[in-house]
Enzyme design. Structure first.
Site, PDB file in Angstrom:
ATOM      1  CG  ASN A   1      -1.760   1.120   1.422  1.00  0.00           C
ATOM      2  OD1 ASN A   1      -1.947   1.917   0.466  1.00  0.00           O
ATOM      3  ND2 ASN A   1      -2.435   1.330   2.498  1.00  0.00           N
TER       4      ASN A   1
ATOM      5  CE  LYS B   1      -0.639   3.464   4.468  1.00  0.00           C
ATOM      6  NZ  LYS B   1      -0.524   3.560   6.166  1.00  0.00           N
TER       7      LYS B   1
ATOM      8  CG  HIS C   1      -6.245   1.711   4.773  1.00  0.00           C
ATOM      9  ND1 HIS C   1      -5.931   2.902   5.850  1.00  0.00           N
ATOM     10  CD2 HIS C   1      -5.223   1.056   4.822  1.00  0.00           C
ATOM     11  CE1 HIS C   1      -4.649   2.606   5.923  1.00  0.00           C
ATOM     12  NE2 HIS C   1      -4.306   1.496   5.782  1.00  0.00           N
TER      13      HIS C   1
ATOM     14  CD  GLU D   1      -3.349   5.742   6.558  1.00  0.00           C
ATOM     15  OE1 GLU D   1      -3.189   5.597   5.228  1.00  0.00           O
ATOM     16  OE2 GLU D   1      -2.421   5.245   7.322  1.00  0.00           O
TER      17      GLU D   1
ATOM     18  CD  GLU E   1      -4.077  -2.452   7.285  1.00  0.00           C
ATOM     19  OE1 GLU E   1      -2.807  -2.644   6.841  1.00  0.00           O
ATOM     20  OE2 GLU E   1      -4.709  -1.577   6.908  1.00  0.00           O
TER      21      GLU E   1
ATOM     22  N   GLY F   1       1.738   2.365  10.843  1.00  0.00           N
ATOM     23  CA  GLY F   1       2.476   3.472  10.720  1.00  0.00           C
ATOM     24  C   GLY F   1       3.243   3.758  12.126  1.00  0.00           C
TER      25      GLY F   1
ATOM     26  CB  SER G   1       4.422  -1.718  12.431  1.00  0.00           C
ATOM     27  OG  SER G   1       3.996  -0.299  12.586  1.00  0.00           O
TER      28      SER G   1
HETATM   29  P1  PGA Z   1       2.400   0.356   7.996  1.00  0.00           P
HETATM   30  O1  PGA Z   1       0.985   0.470   7.232  1.00  0.00           O
HETATM   31  O2  PGA Z   1       2.734  -1.006   7.335  1.00  0.00           O
HETATM   32  O3  PGA Z   1       3.040   1.567   7.319  1.00  0.00           O
HETATM   33  O4  PGA Z   1       2.045   0.112   9.081  1.00  0.00           O
HETATM   34  C1  PGA Z   1      -0.123  -0.570   6.830  1.00  0.00           C
HETATM   35  C2  PGA Z   1      -1.382   0.020   6.204  1.00  0.00           C
HETATM   36  O5  PGA Z   1      -1.648   1.058   6.490  1.00  0.00           O
HETATM   37  O6  PGA Z   1      -1.840  -0.739   5.422  1.00  0.00           O
END
Ligand code: PGA
Length: 275
Positions: free
Chosen positions: A12, A14, A98, A100, A185, A191, A231
């Site tokens: 991803n 982003k 997601h 976000e 998740e 993140g 992460s």
């Molecule tokens: P990350 O993001 O690996 O940076 O924690 C995962 C995601 O948002 O799908």
């Protein structure tokens, strides 16, 4: 006994990269993963890169995903992207719900349900993201939250009144329910550099699979892939890969480095060769 579900690794990106950066990334990444065929590899670039990346991926085994979609097929929806447009660019998958998008863009389970359905109607496999916040986890509500999110996302809308009771969920999603991927998740792990413990993620993945067995059937639940996200990096990935109900990962930060993402792919492939 061999593993029934093919491992899946999704990058991803982003809101990162312009075309030159994406092409540079692909040069390195495609070379590093040339030998990988047991593990399914997917890149989810931003909308603006779907065409550029998609064209490059046509020469490879790697599949294309979008990070979002709108649920209408066409019309006066300024700024939105429809499932047909994604299909036209060769998207196999689309990330839906997601955290976000839930948190920053106000996506509710109802909106996510419409997006999921729209994706399936356009024959794009949805990667549905679910996960609890830190407060919910501290309050011991993780599985309750996962259940509400999954039931909400998979819910079949009631028919207009007077036409009897709503059709059962299985009819709503039909045979394509196996195209569904669920990404567990935990919001607090995204993140942050703080990943969930693999055994805790496994317990929640198992909970999700048991819920899917109730909502669909045991057979379908065994076929749906459940990813972990939050992460993930080359140092912690193996712990997740070894869990029986975790079939791969949705990777943000570490997927921006083609070497690191290729390393994750090689790790998944090695384990798949053994099982
Ligand atoms: P990350 O993001 O690996 O940076 O924690 C995962 C995601 O948002 O799908």
């Amino acid at each position: 006994m061999g593993r029934e579900r093919r491992r899946l690794l999704v990058a991803n990106w982003k809101m990162h990269f312009v075309r030159a950066q994406a092409l540079e990334y692909l040069k390195i990444f495609t070379e590093r993963v040339r030998n990988i065929n047991k593990t399914e590899l997917v890149l989810a670039p931003p909308f603006t890169l779907l065409e550029t990346v998609g064209r490059e991926l046509q020469k490879t085994q790697i599949k294309l995903a979008a990070q979002n979609l709108f649920y209408e097929r066409q019309g006066a929806f300024t700024g939105e992207i429809s499932p047909l447009m994604l299909k036209d660019l060769g998207c196999h998958y689309v990330i839906v719900g997601h955290s976000e998008r839930r948190r920053l863009f106000g996506e509710t389970d109802e909106i996510i349900n419409k997006k999921l359905r729209a994706a399936l109607d356009a024959e794009i496999a949805p990667i549905l993201c679910v996960g609890e916040t830190l407060e919910e986890r501290r309050a011991g509500r993780t599985q309750q939250v996962l259940e509400v999110q999954i039931r909400g996302a998979l819910h079949t809308p009631s028919p207009p009144s007077g036409r009897g009771s709503p059709p059962p969920l299985r009819e709503g999603l039909g045979e394509r329910s196996e195209d569904l991927v669920i990404a567990y998740e935990p919001v607090w792990a995204i993140g942050t550099g703080v990943n969930a413990e693999p055994h805790e993620a496994e317990a929640n993945a198992l909970f999700i699979r048991e819920l899917l067995a109730q909502l669909f059937s045991a057979e379908i639940a065994q076929k749906i892939r459940i990813l972990y996200g939050g992460s993930v990096n080359p140092a912690n990935f193996e712990g997740f890969l070894r869990q029986p109900n975790i079939d791969g990962a949705l990777v943000g930060g570490a997927s921006l480095d083609p070497e690191a993402f290729a390393q994750l792919a090689q790790m998944a492939e090695r384990l798949s060769e053994l099982s």
